[in-house]
Design an enzyme around this catalytic site. Structure first.
Site, PDB file in Angstrom:
ATOM      1  N   TYR A   1       0.827  -1.208   0.000  1.00  0.00           N
ATOM      2  CA  TYR A   1       0.000   0.000   0.000  1.00  0.00           C
ATOM      3  C   TYR A   1       0.866   1.265   0.000  1.00  0.00           C
ATOM      4  CZ  TYR A   1      -3.799   3.195   0.904  1.00  0.00           C
ATOM      5  OH  TYR A   1      -4.694   4.213   0.779  1.00  0.00           O
TER       6      TYR A   1
ATOM      7  N   PHE B   1      -6.214  21.658 -23.810  1.00  0.00           N
ATOM      8  CA  PHE B   1      -6.802  20.408 -24.281  1.00  0.00           C
ATOM      9  C   PHE B   1      -8.229  20.326 -23.695  1.00  0.00           C
ATOM     10  CE2 PHE B   1      -7.449  15.782 -23.563  1.00  0.00           C
ATOM     11  CZ  PHE B   1      -7.554  15.427 -24.886  1.00  0.00           C
ATOM     12  N   ASP B   2      -9.111  19.552 -24.329  1.00  0.00           N
ATOM     13  CA  ASP B   2     -10.542  19.490 -23.915  1.00  0.00           C
ATOM     14  C   ASP B   2     -10.728  19.268 -22.417  1.00  0.00           C
ATOM     15  OD1 ASP B   2     -10.073  18.677 -26.529  1.00  0.00           O
ATOM     16  OD2 ASP B   2     -11.849  17.422 -26.644  1.00  0.00           O
TER      17      ASP B   2
ATOM     18  N   HIS C   1     -20.552  14.706 -29.399  1.00  0.00           N
ATOM     19  CA  HIS C   1     -20.025  13.745 -30.374  1.00  0.00           C
ATOM     20  C   HIS C   1     -19.886  12.338 -29.801  1.00  0.00           C
ATOM     21  CE1 HIS C   1     -16.687  15.717 -28.327  1.00  0.00           C
ATOM     22  NE2 HIS C   1     -15.996  14.621 -28.486  1.00  0.00           N
TER      23      HIS C   1
END
Ligand SMILES: *Cc1c(COP(=O)(O)O)cnc(C)c1O
Length: 466
Positions: A71, A123-124, A448
């Protein structure tokens, strides 16, 4: 121009096959003519994206076996930090499972409602994360990029004059400048070192922190070596280091130049900022030594980052993209010049001049690429970015009707790309067989991805000429 041979050989293969044409037609209908709805098994050559689609090397696969899944404090974290720190020079390396989490962490920490982030082009997901935190994302793309046919070598640059004016007019309201290298949303075009240094100076004089969005830093560094004077003899790794040395930190999606299928990191120098980012990391992503990744994933990214600055690889990679672009141009189709680092962008209006822009010529080409050849590409045009004017109800097109053929790293060979060129050649011979498309269903955001469409009846289309 000739493509050099791949600087690697194939050790493991994944079968692909082309569905019969009638079945492809059927799959398109079932998908509502939206290629995001196709299952990968039904796609022959998948050029949808270069993100997370890289083929890993034998060294990376071997690295998975030494994944330490403790971990806290796993050994792969140590390697990951060592590699990322020696590459970027930044003090704090914060692992995340992909680039957009780095965006979320940074903007959640530095933004308040109404603040600005400036960029060459967001960027998007970067833009969406700025907006989600109440910020305003502003782009200053160099004016040379607006002419798709010009062969200006650094069309990814930031417009320095516009940046200077904006910072002068908005003192203390701009919380960071993000330089995206290469400039993904602007065609994967590179940013020059001179532009990076000049932008950094402007930001420094207004005390605005300067970060990179460095998903394709190695491709950008290679273009600097090839195109910018003074860098021809500088190793790509040194160019990358010089670039990172100009900034206060970086956001990094390792799904591109990390040569991995998942992963990323956020790197900063500021101790106080790093403390805040780490607190939030533990809340949303995982403990600071794994950040949402398995130990084996950290190892794959560390090894990918070591491999990606290999200059023989980068020479092949950029030559492969350029070769595809040149072959497509030879069949009389126009593309965005010059080709960038990760994709060829086709001007769909040069293939289907008879389809009006409100009937999505780019989308029509994407559909036909699948119908004709089982090839998956993506439209970057009016289906993605067009809109309806709320006052007049008239159609507002996107700036361009482009189709992107993104090339996954180390995946396809020359004969795969030759096949793509041949399919485009066939489409080009009979453009009139194709109609435009109309939307049957669309969502409010990012339509889209989920839109459903139908072909426009040929008679309707015949009425429109240009
Ligand atoms: C892909 C990408 C991102 C987002 O990264 P993910 O790993 O997809 O979340 C951000 N910026 C740029 C420039 C990218 O290309």
């Amino acid at each position: 121009m000739k493509m050099p041979p791949e600087p690697y050989r194939i050790k493991s293969i994944e079968p692909i096959s082309l569905l019969p044409r009638l079945e492809r037609e059927d799959r398109l209908k079932q998908a509502g003519y939206n290629i995001f709805e196709l299952v990968s098994r039904d796609v022959y050559i998948d050029l949808l994206t270069d993100s997370g689609t890289s083929a890993m090397s034998d060294r990376q696969w071997a690295g998975l076996m030494i994944g330490d899944e403790a971990y806290a404090g796993c050994r792969n974290y140590e390697h990951f930090v060592e590699v990322a720190r020696s590459l970027t020079g930044y003090k704090h390396i914060i692992p995340v499972h992909q680039g957009r989490v780095a965006e979320n962490l940074l903007f959640s920490t530095i933004l308040e409602h109404g603040d600005y982030i400036v960029s060459n082009t967001h960027f998007d997901t970067t833009r969406a994360n700025v907006q989600h935190k109440g910020g305003i994302a502003v782009d200053f793309l160099t004016p040379e990029a607006k002419d798709l046919q010009s062969d200006y070598p650094f069309k990814g640059n930031i417009d320095l004059d516009a940046l200077r004016v904006f910072l002068a007019e908005h003192p203390r309201q701009v919380k960071a400048c993000i330089m995206t290298v290469t400039n993904n949303a602007a065609g994967g075009q590179p940013v020059s070192m001179a532009n990076i240094k000049a932008a950094r100076e402007i930001c420094r004089s207004y005390r605005v922190p300067f970060y990179f969005d460095s998903a394709r830093f190695a491709e950008n560094a290679y273009f600097i070596q090839q195109r910018e004077s003074g860098y021809a003899n500088v190793p790509v790794r040194d160019i990358a280091r010089e670039m990172f040395a100009q900034g206060d930190g970086t956001l990094m999606s390792a799904k591109k130049d990390g040569l991995a299928n998942m992963g990323g990191f956020l790197a900063v120098n500021d101790d106080d900022l790093s403390g805040k980012l780490t607190e939030l990391l533990i809340l949303i992503e995982g403990y600071r030594t794994y950040g949402g990744l398995a130990g084996r994933d950290l190892e794959a990214v560390a090894r990918g980052l070591e491999e990606v600055t290999d200059e023989e690889y980068l020479r092949f990679r950029t030559a492969q993209v350029r070769w595809l672009g040149e072959q497509i141009c030879e069949s009389g189709i126009q593309i965005v010049q010059p080709t960038g680092g990760h994709a060829v962008f086709i001007d769909a209006c040069s293939v289907f001049p008879h389809i009006p822009r409100e009937q999505f010529p780019g989308h029509a080409l994407v559909v036909e690429l699948y119908r004709e050849g089982g090839i998956r590409a993506v439209e970057i045009g009016s289906l993605m970015f067009g809109s309806i004017d709320p006052k007049t109800g008239s159609f507002r097109p996107a700036p361009y009707e482009l189709v992107r053929l993104a090339i996954p790293r180390r995946v396809y060979t020359e004969s795969h790309l030759r096949y793509v060129v041949n399919v485009l050649g066939t489409i080009r011979q009979h453009p009139e067989r194709n109609t435009g498309y109309e939307l049957i269903y669309q969502s409010k955001y990012l339509r889209h991805f989920t839109a459903r469409l139908a072909p426009v009846a040929p008679a309707e289309q015949g009425a429109v000429t240009h």
